[in-house]
Motif scaffolding. Structure first.
Motif, PDB file in Angstrom:
ATOM      1  N   PRO A  27      -3.818 -61.022  99.338  1.00 32.56           N
ATOM      2  CA  PRO A  27      -2.923 -60.112  98.259  1.00 32.56           C
ATOM      3  C   PRO A  27      -3.702 -60.101  96.834  1.00 32.56           C
ATOM      4  O   PRO A  27      -3.310 -59.279  95.991  1.00 32.56           O
ATOM      5  CB  PRO A  27      -1.695 -60.591  98.240  1.00 32.56           C
ATOM      6  CG  PRO A  27      -1.791 -62.202  98.694  1.00 32.56           C
ATOM      7  CD  PRO A  27      -2.994 -61.981  99.842  1.00 32.56           C
ATOM      8  N   ASP A  28      -4.347 -60.962  96.662  1.00 30.12           N
ATOM      9  CA  ASP A  28      -4.846 -61.205  95.332  1.00 30.12           C
ATOM     10  C   ASP A  28      -6.133 -60.790  95.087  1.00 30.12           C
ATOM     11  O   ASP A  28      -7.048 -60.991  94.040  1.00 30.12           O
ATOM     12  CB  ASP A  28      -5.031 -62.661  94.834  1.00 30.12           C
ATOM     13  CG  ASP A  28      -3.328 -63.106  95.036  1.00 30.12           C
ATOM     14  OD1 ASP A  28      -2.509 -62.410  94.639  1.00 30.12           O
ATOM     15  OD2 ASP A  28      -3.239 -64.285  95.273  1.00 30.12           O
ATOM     16  N   ASP A  41      -4.771 -49.527 106.059  1.00 31.29           N
ATOM     17  CA  ASP A  41      -5.460 -50.660 106.401  1.00 31.29           C
ATOM     18  C   ASP A  41      -5.404 -51.580 105.111  1.00 31.29           C
ATOM     19  O   ASP A  41      -5.314 -52.788 104.872  1.00 31.29           O
ATOM     20  CB  ASP A  41      -6.682 -50.416 106.796  1.00 31.29           C
ATOM     21  CG  ASP A  41      -6.761 -49.849 108.307  1.00 31.29           C
ATOM     22  OD1 ASP A  41      -5.744 -50.033 108.823  1.00 31.29           O
ATOM     23  OD2 ASP A  41      -7.618 -49.150 108.661  1.00 31.29           O
ATOM     24  N   LEU A  42      -5.732 -50.642 104.015  1.00 31.80           N
ATOM     25  CA  LEU A  42      -5.564 -51.388 102.453  1.00 31.80           C
ATOM     26  C   LEU A  42      -4.099 -52.201 102.463  1.00 31.80           C
ATOM     27  O   LEU A  42      -4.395 -53.070 101.854  1.00 31.80           O
ATOM     28  CB  LEU A  42      -5.956 -50.503 101.485  1.00 31.80           C
ATOM     29  CG  LEU A  42      -7.470 -50.134 101.462  1.00 31.80           C
ATOM     30  CD1 LEU A  42      -7.640 -49.054 100.309  1.00 31.80           C
ATOM     31  CD2 LEU A  42      -8.697 -51.205 100.995  1.00 31.80           C
ATOM     32  N   ALA A 101      -4.523 -50.773  91.453  1.00 35.26           N
ATOM     33  CA  ALA A 101      -4.104 -51.040  92.982  1.00 35.26           C
ATOM     34  C   ALA A 101      -5.297 -50.346  93.545  1.00 35.26           C
ATOM     35  O   ALA A 101      -6.088 -49.548  93.272  1.00 35.26           O
ATOM     36  CB  ALA A 101      -2.882 -50.324  93.179  1.00 35.26           C
ATOM     37  N   ASP A 102      -5.268 -50.609  94.674  1.00 31.03           N
ATOM     38  CA  ASP A 102      -6.306 -50.056  95.878  1.00 31.03           C
ATOM     39  C   ASP A 102      -6.231 -48.466  95.637  1.00 31.03           C
ATOM     40  O   ASP A 102      -5.107 -47.999  95.737  1.00 31.03           O
ATOM     41  CB  ASP A 102      -5.995 -50.263  97.041  1.00 31.03           C
ATOM     42  CG  ASP A 102      -6.355 -51.988  97.366  1.00 31.03           C
ATOM     43  OD1 ASP A 102      -7.359 -52.568  96.813  1.00 31.03           O
ATOM     44  OD2 ASP A 102      -5.635 -52.452  98.086  1.00 31.03           O
ATOM     45  N   GLY A 133       5.760 -52.256 101.099  1.00 34.74           N
ATOM     46  CA  GLY A 133       4.601 -51.431 100.490  1.00 34.74           C
ATOM     47  C   GLY A 133       4.665 -50.010 100.361  1.00 34.74           C
ATOM     48  O   GLY A 133       5.590 -49.450 100.769  1.00 34.74           O
ATOM     49  N   LEU A 134       4.024 -49.569  99.515  1.00 38.30           N
ATOM     50  CA  LEU A 134       3.741 -48.113  99.008  1.00 38.30           C
ATOM     51  C   LEU A 134       2.497 -47.473  99.040  1.00 38.30           C
ATOM     52  O   LEU A 134       1.715 -48.033  98.647  1.00 38.30           O
ATOM     53  CB  LEU A 134       4.366 -48.176  97.660  1.00 38.30           C
ATOM     54  CG  LEU A 134       4.702 -46.596  97.042  1.00 38.30           C
ATOM     55  CD1 LEU A 134       5.512 -45.545  97.592  1.00 38.30           C
ATOM     56  CD2 LEU A 134       4.954 -46.778  95.543  1.00 38.30           C
TER      57      LEU A 134
END
Length: 334
Positions: free
Chosen positions: A313-314, A303-304, A152-153, A119-120
């Motif tokens: 994830p969706d 945390d996100l 994205a978050d 993840g990034l």
């Protein structure tokens, strides 16, 4: 010698499956059995093989943090908090510097390399929401103000409110010619535009006319840019009695230029910054600043990302706002 799961099982007198259940936190293990296993783990100093575990899950156990500039102290301090928060999930953090350029940002947003990271966390300056939507990419959390309500978050602070607060603080000291240093007209200058908006709103609220001559641009937010902006203001015929710098490194440069000009801070010119970097607590005078909660930003972002990797994830992207507060110091209040 590195002990194996089998060694712990033999020491505790249980099956390998039971040890695995304890290590992985399964609840349905009898308390006395769990206690024996934990005692055996401690005696043998057993450490789970995270690489094997991650491979079984199809993960590397590595996430990435990509920021524009590592020599900006704010990003270096934020990176430290991200590393700490990621360690709570057993993750290693790969840190990359994009330079704020579209090609490098696009590269990291695409995953850096096949199967290299899970993840990034990205603080973009050049990419847009459309750019990110066109990338297949990996689970991602965005920081900063360049992209909000995107694919994205996203975690940020309320830059308008923060800039309003620090400008109001300066006006409350009976300063009426408050300059703003750090304006940027480029697409990458989202933070600058929001902080300028907060500055302008505070002036309007105080009944003070916005004066374009008191707004000094800065192509970058480095110490040299802050010093150059002060020299420009002092030679342009508009003498400020207070300065709001859009980050602390600009403010440190401003302090130096004011000293060289023979002006006292805060008696002649009050100075405030933004970011609460450690250098500002040791400058002479110490620096009044806005303190974003960097630790909270890091934990929210991690945390996100964890929720995307291990939870839902969706789910629709979330927009989260981290707190900030004003810290008055010697540069405005002797």
């Amino acid at each position: 010698m590195r002990h194996r799961l089998k060694d712990v099982a033999e020491r505790a007198g249980v099956s390998v499956k039971t040890v695995s259940n304890v290590v992985n936190g399964y609840l349905h293990v009898r308390p006395d059995t769990r206690a024996r296993v934990e005692e055996a783990i401690a005696e043998l100093n057993y450490r789970p093989n995270l690489s094997a575990r991650n491979l079984r899950k199809g993960r590397t156990g590595i996430i990435a943090l990509a920021v524009p500039e590592l020599d900006i102290p704010y990003f270096a301090e934020l990176a430290r908090h991200v590393v700490t928060a990621a360690a709570e999930h057993g993750w290693t953090v790969l840190i990359d510097q994009t330079g704020g350029g579209p090609e490098q940002e696009r590269k990291v947003a695409g995953g850096i390399g096949d199967h290299l990271i899970d993840g990034l966390i990205l603080s973009p300056l050049a990419l847009t929401a459309d750019d990110l939507a066109g990338l297949a990419g990996i689970p991602m959390v965005l920081l900063g103000e360049r992209i909000d309500h995107g694919p994205a978050d996203h975690v940020a602070i309320d830059n308008v409110a923060a800039a309003h607060a620090v400008t109001t603080h300066l006006l409350g000291l009976d300063r009426r010619r408050v300059a703003a240093i750090g304006a940027q007209r480029t697409p990458e200058g989202a933070s600058a535009r929001l902080r300028l908006a907060g500055y302008a709103a505070a002036l309007a609220e105080a009944g003070i006319e916005y004066d374009e001559r008191l707004v000094a641009p800065a192509p970058a937010w480095h110490r040299a840019d802050g010093a150059a902006a002060i020299r420009h203001l002092l030679t342009s015929g508009v003498r400020p009695d207070a300065v709001f710098c859009f980050n602390d490194t600009l403010a440190l440069g401003a302090l130096r230029a004011l000293h060289e000009a023979g002006l006292r801070v805060p008696e002649d010119v009050a100075v405030a910054g933004f970011d609460d970097i450690e250098d500002g607590r040791f400058s002479v005078p110490t620096l009044t600043t806005i303190a974003p909660d960097k630790e909270r930003i890091a934990h929210l972002a991690v945390d996100l990302l964890a929720n995307r990797l291990t939870g839902n994830p969706d789910a629709p992207p979330q927009e989260l706002t981290a707190p900030h507060h004003l810290i008055p110091r010697e540069s405005t209040t002797p």
